[in-house]
Design a protein around this motif. Structure first.
Motif, PDB file in Angstrom:
ATOM      1  N   VAL A  47      -7.151   5.802  13.980  1.00  0.00           N
ATOM      2  CA  VAL A  47      -8.081   4.693  13.755  1.00  0.00           C
ATOM      3  C   VAL A  47      -9.470   5.047  14.279  1.00  0.00           C
ATOM      4  O   VAL A  47     -10.489   4.782  13.627  1.00  0.00           O
ATOM      5  CB  VAL A  47      -7.560   3.408  14.424  1.00  0.00           C
ATOM      6  N   TYR A  48      -9.518   5.657  15.448  1.00  0.00           N
ATOM      7  CA  TYR A  48     -10.818   6.071  15.998  1.00  0.00           C
ATOM      8  C   TYR A  48     -11.505   7.061  15.066  1.00  0.00           C
ATOM      9  O   TYR A  48     -12.693   6.911  14.750  1.00  0.00           O
ATOM     10  CB  TYR A  48     -10.612   6.694  17.383  1.00  0.00           C
ATOM     11  N   ARG A  49     -10.786   8.064  14.609  1.00  0.00           N
ATOM     12  CA  ARG A  49     -11.405   9.096  13.762  1.00  0.00           C
ATOM     13  C   ARG A  49     -11.841   8.543  12.414  1.00  0.00           C
ATOM     14  O   ARG A  49     -12.922   8.887  11.910  1.00  0.00           O
ATOM     15  CB  ARG A  49     -10.430  10.261  13.553  1.00  0.00           C
ATOM     16  N   GLN A  50     -11.022   7.677  11.815  1.00  0.00           N
ATOM     17  CA  GLN A  50     -11.292   7.228  10.450  1.00  0.00           C
ATOM     18  C   GLN A  50     -12.232   6.027  10.383  1.00  0.00           C
ATOM     19  O   GLN A  50     -13.003   5.896   9.422  1.00  0.00           O
ATOM     20  CB  GLN A  50      -9.978   6.882   9.749  1.00  0.00           C
ATOM     21  N   ALA A  77      -8.657   4.693  26.310  1.00  0.00           N
ATOM     22  CA  ALA A  77      -8.594   5.837  25.400  1.00  0.00           C
ATOM     23  C   ALA A  77      -9.846   5.917  24.531  1.00  0.00           C
ATOM     24  O   ALA A  77     -10.419   6.998  24.334  1.00  0.00           O
ATOM     25  CB  ALA A  77      -7.348   5.735  24.524  1.00  0.00           C
ATOM     26  N   LEU A  78     -10.295   4.764  24.016  1.00  0.00           N
ATOM     27  CA  LEU A  78     -11.504   4.762  23.187  1.00  0.00           C
ATOM     28  C   LEU A  78     -12.713   5.245  23.977  1.00  0.00           C
ATOM     29  O   LEU A  78     -13.557   5.987  23.456  1.00  0.00           O
ATOM     30  CB  LEU A  78     -11.749   3.358  22.637  1.00  0.00           C
ATOM     31  N   VAL A 170     -11.721  -4.191  13.731  1.00  0.00           N
ATOM     32  CA  VAL A 170     -10.462  -3.533  13.382  1.00  0.00           C
ATOM     33  C   VAL A 170      -9.358  -4.110  14.261  1.00  0.00           C
ATOM     34  O   VAL A 170      -9.317  -3.852  15.468  1.00  0.00           O
ATOM     35  CB  VAL A 170     -10.527  -2.003  13.592  1.00  0.00           C
ATOM     36  N   HIS A 171      -8.485  -4.903  13.657  1.00  0.00           N
ATOM     37  CA  HIS A 171      -7.338  -5.452  14.381  1.00  0.00           C
ATOM     38  C   HIS A 171      -6.093  -4.714  13.905  1.00  0.00           C
ATOM     39  O   HIS A 171      -5.742  -4.759  12.724  1.00  0.00           O
ATOM     40  CB  HIS A 171      -7.210  -6.955  14.116  1.00  0.00           C
ATOM     41  N   SER A 172      -5.438  -4.031  14.841  1.00  0.00           N
ATOM     42  CA  SER A 172      -4.275  -3.208  14.511  1.00  0.00           C
ATOM     43  C   SER A 172      -3.016  -3.863  15.055  1.00  0.00           C
ATOM     44  O   SER A 172      -2.983  -4.302  16.210  1.00  0.00           O
ATOM     45  CB  SER A 172      -4.437  -1.809  15.128  1.00  0.00           C
TER      46      SER A 172
END
Length: 251
Positions: A47-50, A77-78, A170-172
């Motif tokens: 998710v971070y990369r994309q 992590a982010l 972005v809600h995962s």
């Protein structure tokens, strides 16, 4: 657990960690294990990369809000990934549960990351705005009405005082399916003893949404994407959404 019992969200189930009277040692062990379980199932690296990293620039600082941060492993992590890639990312991580904030704030500090006990609506009323809004495993905890409120708050937090915005939300969350339930029960839950993760993980799947259910509940401007294995991403691009409605937008 049969497929028939997973055809609908089981909103009558409550998770152990949501009980105000739950065992505090078990809760702290649960928070401590979130980083490991999320690294297995949540896919935030992708998710971070994309989705997140392409919105960052080295020319200026960026602001990110993480809603329902729990023990704080995802915003940590982010923050690490953004710093590694040369970005200045200032993260505000909020949770309504004072126990979560107490645990997260007691961990070693991370530059640019602050924890606060608050609801998303509190930040809306205070006039805050962010470049990025995220959440992990929050949506399945909510009623339909609470979900809509969080999404509308997310929209407001991606805009500035003049109603313009170029932010991304972005809600995962977990995607409910019998395969997800079976995979977690056999392959993940046994790895995490002494915490609530085994019980709450299975209950989370039973409470979670399918992609069509999320799409039906989301306001205009939101899109659902699926991410393997068994993930839903609910996305709001403020610049695109505001442009589509005729409101001023900025990149």
């Amino acid at each position: 657990m049969s497929w028939l019992s997973l055809q609908r969200r089981d909103t009558q189930l409550s998770e152990l960690m949501d009980d105000p009277a739950c065992d505090l040692d078990g809760l702290r062990r649960t928070y401590a294990q979130f980083g490991s379980v999320n690294s297995l199932v949540a896919g935030w690296g992708r998710v971070y990369r994309q989705h997140l990293r392409p919105r960052l620039s080295r020319d200026r600082p960026h602001r990110l809000l993480d809603i329902g941060c729990g023990g704080g492993d995802v915003p940590r992590a982010l923050a690490r990934w953004a710093a590694r890639d040369g970005f200045t990312l200032r993260i505000t991580a909020i949770d309504a549960d004072a126990r979560a904030i107490a645990y997260a704030a007691a961990q070693p500090p991370v530059s640019g990351l602050t924890f606060r006990q608050a609801l998303s609506g509190d930040l809306v009323r205070q006039g805050h705005s962010f470049d990025l809004v995220t959440s992990n495993h929050l949506l399945h905890h909510l009623t339909d009405a609470e979900l809509r409120t969080v999404l509308l708050d997310s929209e407001a937090l991606c805009r500035d005082a003049e109603g313009r915005g170029g932010g991304l939300a972005v809600h995962s969350d977990i995607q409910r399916s019998p395969l997800a339930y079976a995979a977690f029960r056999v392959g993940v839950a046994p790895l995490f003893r002494g915490s609530f993760i085994g019980v709450d993980g299975l209950r989370s799947i039973r409470r979670s949404f399918t992609a069509p259910e999320l799409a039906a509940l989301a306001p205009p401007g939101w899109q659902v994407q699926t991410l393997p294995p068994y993930r839903n991403l609910l996305l709001y691009d403020a610049a695109t959404a505001l442009s589509d409605t005729g409101a001023p937008a900025r990149a």
